[in-house]
Design an enzyme around this catalytic site. Structure first.
Site, PDB file in Angstrom:
ATOM      1  CB  CYS A   1      34.547  36.685 -25.372  1.00  0.00           C
ATOM      2  SG  CYS A   1      33.034  37.669 -25.605  1.00  0.00           S
TER       3      CYS A   1
ATOM      4  CB  CYS B   1      39.270  51.832 -33.891  1.00  0.00           C
ATOM      5  SG  CYS B   1      39.519  51.797 -35.650  1.00  0.00           S
TER       6      CYS B   1
ATOM      7  CB  CYS C   1      37.891  38.760 -24.138  1.00  0.00           C
ATOM      8  SG  CYS C   1      38.040  40.562 -24.001  1.00  0.00           S
TER       9      CYS C   1
ATOM     10  NE  ARG D   1      41.875  47.632 -39.492  1.00  0.00           N
ATOM     11  CZ  ARG D   1      40.756  48.221 -39.112  1.00  0.00           C
ATOM     12  NH1 ARG D   1      40.091  47.784 -38.075  1.00  0.00           N
ATOM     13  NH2 ARG D   1      40.297  49.262 -39.772  1.00  0.00           N
TER      14      ARG D   1
ATOM     15  CB  CYS E   1      34.616  47.385 -38.934  1.00  0.00           C
ATOM     16  SG  CYS E   1      36.185  46.619 -38.501  1.00  0.00           S
TER      17      CYS E   1
ATOM     18  CB  CYS F   1      36.085  52.818 -36.139  1.00  0.00           C
ATOM     19  SG  CYS F   1      35.529  51.108 -35.951  1.00  0.00           S
TER      20      CYS F   1
ATOM     21  CB  CYS G   1      33.599  42.822 -20.353  1.00  0.00           C
ATOM     22  SG  CYS G   1      32.285  42.598 -21.569  1.00  0.00           S
TER      23      CYS G   1
END
Ligand code: SAM
Ligand code: DTB
Ligand code: SF4
Length: 323
Positions: free
Chosen positions: A67, A107, A70, A270, A198, A138, A63
């Site tokens: 972040c 998801c 991550c 969640r 979400c 999702c 990616c």
């Protein structure tokens, strides 16, 4: 036994929370806070139901975003190898087995800054095929334009996950490649398209209580509360810059769940990443504090999650019914 649920007036749902009020909730003695959260929870939800979703990484690693938490960012050496988008048949095998194991929602996550327009037809096919198995769908694919949101909605996507991650003030310490405003814009595009939202964040990145309160205030003061609010406990992954941050006191994590429940009474809260490192007792306290959804299945995206059997045993001990 399932308790009866009163249907309260929607006017009881507020969108005008002040930071000082929310910080005040965080400073409330633990028992009082959890009691208030449990009382709120029972006004809107059956007390002993937990919704279960299974996650699949449909496009892993490599990616371009930075972040700091991550494992999938190409900026850090975490050993996660970059793959391309999985084929629909391969995804369906995983979705079928999630359904068989008892998940109600599937998801799918992609390590993208945003999907390319050329990916949209394949994504629409994936949504249609997974939905045809009788699962809710999702996706979390990064930033979306209005048109991309519309395409996914038309394909039948039920929920879009896009987290704000933390407070606006702390955000710049965690991510430099996209802004808080970018995130809010995607959330508006998703909302406008008619999909369910979400949206939540991560606890344990070195943020203050004020930052936790700020993050929840942003969520609770949205014109409509996200239907699903994932609260993740940071999974500290070797190679990421947040690997060495001090661990949070688990009671502070539980407090965050309780405050989310009080601020957004009708949302599913969640208990997300981080359960592998939590005791059964800590998870039970999260449910008592108003969490009523989990990720189910032995993997999150790239990191571990408790085995389904372990969760089944815990739910049986607690008399929890999964939905
Ligand atoms: N790339 C897309 C994006 O960032 O919007 C979708 C996938 S991304 C992995 C989804 C969310 O997972 C992040 O926003 C973050 O809240 C959560 N997450 C990622 N790594 C995590 C970690 N190590 N611990 C806890 N939560 C994490
Ligand atoms: C969310 O809030 N948490 C999930 C889901 N949305 C996509 C992701 C957690 C990821 C944990 C790190 C990993 O497994 O790579
Ligand atoms: Fe990429 Fe999403 Fe990970 Fe950020 S959280 S590095 S956008 S996969």
């Amino acid at each position: 036994m399932v308790s009866r649920v009163k249907k309260p007036d929607d006017k009881a749902i507020r969108h005008d929370w002040q930071l000082a009020e929310i910080t005040g909730l965080f400073l409330t003695p633990f028992n009082d806070l959890v009691f208030l959260a449990q009382e709120t929870h029972r006004r809107y939800f059956p007390a002993n139901h937990v919704q279960v979703s299974t996650l699949l990484s449909i496009k892993t690693g490599g990616c371009p975003e930075d972040c700091k938490y991550c494992p999938q960012s190409s900026a850090y050496d975490t050993g996660v190898k970059a793959d391309k988008l999985m084929g629909v048949e391969e995804i369906l095998v995983e979705a079928e087995s999630a359904k068989k194991a008892g998940a109600s929602r599937f998801c799918m996550g992609a390590a993208w800054r945003s999907p390319k327009d050329r990916d949209m037809p394949a994504l629409a096919t994936i949504v249609k095929r997974v939905k045809s198995l009788g699962l809710e769908t999702c996706m979390t694919l990064g930033m979306l334009t209005k048109d991309q949101s519309q395409t996914l909605k038309e394909a039948g996507l039920d929920y879009y996950n896009h987290n704000i991650d933390t407070s606006e003030d702390f955000y710049g310490k965690i991510i430099s490649t996209r802004t808080y405003q970018d995130r809010l814009e995607t959330l508006e595009n998703v909302r406008e398209s008619g999909m369910k939202v979400c949206c939540g964040g991560i606890i344990g990145m070195g943020e203050s209580v004020g930052d936790r309160a700020g993050m929840l205030m942003t969520l609770a003061n949205m014109p409509e509360h996200p239907e699903s609010v994932p609260i993740n406990l940071l999974v500290q992954v070797e190679g990421t810059p947040l690997k060495t941050v001090a661990e949070v006191d688990i009671f502070d994590f539980i407090r965050t769940i309780a405050v989310a429940r009080i601020l957004m009474p009708k949302s599913y809260v969640r208990l997300s990443a981080g359960r592998e490192d939590m005791s059964d007792e800590a998870q039970a306290l999260c449910f008592l504090a108003g969490a009523n959804s989990i990720f189910y299945g032995e993997k999150l995206l790239t990191t571990g999650n408790p085995a389904a059997d372990e969760d089944k045993r815990l739910f049986a001990r607690l008399g929890v019914q999964t939905i």
